[in-house]
Design a protein around this motif. Structure first.
Motif, short mmCIF file in Angstrom:
data_model
loop_
_atom_site.label_atom_id
_atom_site.label_comp_id
_atom_site.label_asym_id
_atom_site.label_seq_id
_atom_site.Cartn_x
_atom_site.Cartn_y
_atom_site.Cartn_z
N LEU A 50 24.11 41.82 -23.79
CA LEU A 50 22.94 41.09 -24.44
C LEU A 50 22.07 42.01 -25.12
O LEU A 50 21.69 42.94 -24.36
N SER A 51 21.56 41.85 -26.22
CA SER A 51 20.47 42.74 -26.62
C SER A 51 19.10 42.43 -25.87
O SER A 51 18.93 41.32 -25.50
N HIS A 52 18.44 43.51 -25.74
CA HIS A 52 17.13 43.33 -24.99
C HIS A 52 16.17 41.94 -25.35
O HIS A 52 15.69 41.33 -24.88
N ASP A 53 16.33 41.75 -26.97
CA ASP A 53 15.39 40.56 -27.23
C ASP A 53 15.96 39.17 -26.93
O ASP A 53 15.33 38.17 -27.26
N HIS A 54 17.17 39.28 -26.43
CA HIS A 54 17.82 37.97 -25.90
C HIS A 54 17.88 37.81 -24.61
O HIS A 54 18.43 36.84 -23.91
N TRP A 55 17.18 38.69 -23.66
CA TRP A 55 17.04 38.80 -22.20
C TRP A 55 16.63 37.36 -21.61
O TRP A 55 16.76 37.05 -20.43
N GLY A 56 15.55 36.93 -22.25
CA GLY A 56 14.88 35.76 -21.48
C GLY A 56 13.83 36.14 -20.61
O GLY A 56 13.35 37.29 -20.42
N GLU A 57 13.31 35.50 -19.79
CA GLU A 57 12.15 35.43 -18.77
C GLU A 57 12.93 36.09 -17.62
O GLU A 57 13.91 35.56 -17.06
N ARG A 58 12.34 37.07 -16.82
CA ARG A 58 12.76 37.46 -15.54
C ARG A 58 12.52 36.49 -14.33
O ARG A 58 11.40 35.93 -14.52
N VAL A 59 13.34 36.09 -13.38
CA VAL A 59 13.14 35.24 -12.50
C VAL A 59 13.02 35.84 -10.99
O VAL A 59 13.92 36.92 -10.87
N ASP A 60 12.31 35.24 -10.34
CA ASP A 60 12.30 35.82 -8.90
C ASP A 60 13.50 35.10 -8.08
O ASP A 60 13.72 33.78 -8.04
N TYR A 61 14.62 36.20 -7.83
CA TYR A 61 15.50 35.55 -7.07
C TYR A 61 15.56 34.70 -5.93
O TYR A 61 16.19 33.83 -5.75
N ARG A 62 14.56 35.32 -5.18
CA ARG A 62 14.40 34.32 -4.04
C ARG A 62 13.98 32.90 -4.37
O ARG A 62 14.21 32.12 -3.68
N GLU A 63 13.03 32.63 -5.24
CA GLU A 63 12.49 31.45 -5.50
C GLU A 63 13.75 30.64 -6.03
O GLU A 63 13.66 29.35 -5.85
N HIS A 64 14.64 31.25 -6.71
CA HIS A 64 15.62 30.36 -7.45
C HIS A 64 16.88 30.36 -6.58
O HIS A 64 17.84 30.03 -6.73
N HIS A 65 16.74 30.83 -5.20
CA HIS A 65 18.10 31.14 -4.33
C HIS A 65 19.16 31.90 -4.80
O HIS A 65 20.14 31.50 -4.82
N LEU A 66 18.92 32.84 -5.46
CA LEU A 66 19.70 33.76 -5.83
C LEU A 66 20.01 34.92 -5.13
O LEU A 66 18.96 35.23 -4.22
N SER A 67 21.20 35.32 -5.34
CA SER A 67 21.57 36.82 -4.35
C SER A 67 20.61 38.22 -4.76
O SER A 67 20.22 38.13 -5.94
N PRO A 68 19.97 38.50 -4.00
CA PRO A 68 19.43 39.93 -4.40
C PRO A 68 20.18 40.56 -5.58
O PRO A 68 21.21 40.83 -5.04
N PRO A 69 19.52 41.10 -6.69
CA PRO A 69 20.48 41.94 -7.42
C PRO A 69 20.33 43.61 -6.94
O PRO A 69 19.74 43.78 -6.42
N PRO A 70 21.42 43.99 -7.04
CA PRO A 70 21.85 45.35 -6.96
C PRO A 70 20.76 46.29 -7.66
O PRO A 70 20.24 46.03 -8.60
N SER A 71 20.61 47.41 -7.39
CA SER A 71 19.82 48.42 -8.01
C SER A 71 20.28 48.78 -9.47
O SER A 71 21.22 48.64 -9.81
N GLY A 72 19.20 48.68 -10.27
CA GLY A 72 19.35 48.67 -11.69
C GLY A 72 19.66 47.31 -12.49
O GLY A 72 20.12 47.10 -13.51
N HIS A 73 19.64 46.07 -11.68
CA HIS A 73 19.84 44.96 -12.26
C HIS A 73 18.64 43.95 -12.08
O HIS A 73 17.69 44.09 -11.36
N GLU A 74 18.51 42.93 -12.77
CA GLU A 74 17.53 41.75 -12.73
C GLU A 74 18.30 40.69 -13.30
O GLU A 74 19.23 40.30 -14.00
#
Length: 100
Positions: A50-74
């Motif tokens: 994805l090009s940077h201008d299509h990344w969308g909003e950053r989300v809090d993984y804890r709030e959305h029950h997602l796994s913690p992102p590895p280093s260097g990921h969002e």
């Protein structure tokens, strides 16, 4: 040859041709065939860049029950997906569809 032997040979030939045709229909599609039929028509896929201008909003993984992102990921919300994206390369590592 007798008529019985000729008919049996024809049946064997037709059966072999039918099996070959059935096997060809089940083979993997050619590389240019595009995404598989079960893939979403719209959305994002693992390995997509994805090009940077299509990344969308950053989300809090804890709030959305997602796994913690590895280093260097969002985790980002892009359209109707949560995507785990590499900050350095823009490659998607994981996709979770959140529906419409």
């Amino acid at each position: 040859m007798t008529q019985g032997v000729v008919m049996k040979s024809l049946h064997v030939a037709f059966a072999a041709a039918a099996l070959f045709a059935a096997g060809s229909a089940l083979a993997d599609p050619p590389a240019h065939a595009g995404p598989p039929a079960h893939a979403k028509a719209y959305g994002h896929h693992k390995g997509e860049k994805l090009s940077h201008d299509h990344w969308g909003e950053r989300v809090d993984y804890r709030e959305h029950h997602l796994s913690p992102p590895p280093s260097g990921h969002e985790w980002r919300r892009v359209d109707n997906d949560y995507v785990l994206i590499s900050v350095n390369t823009g490659l998607i590592s994981s996709v979770i569809s959140i529906g419409n």
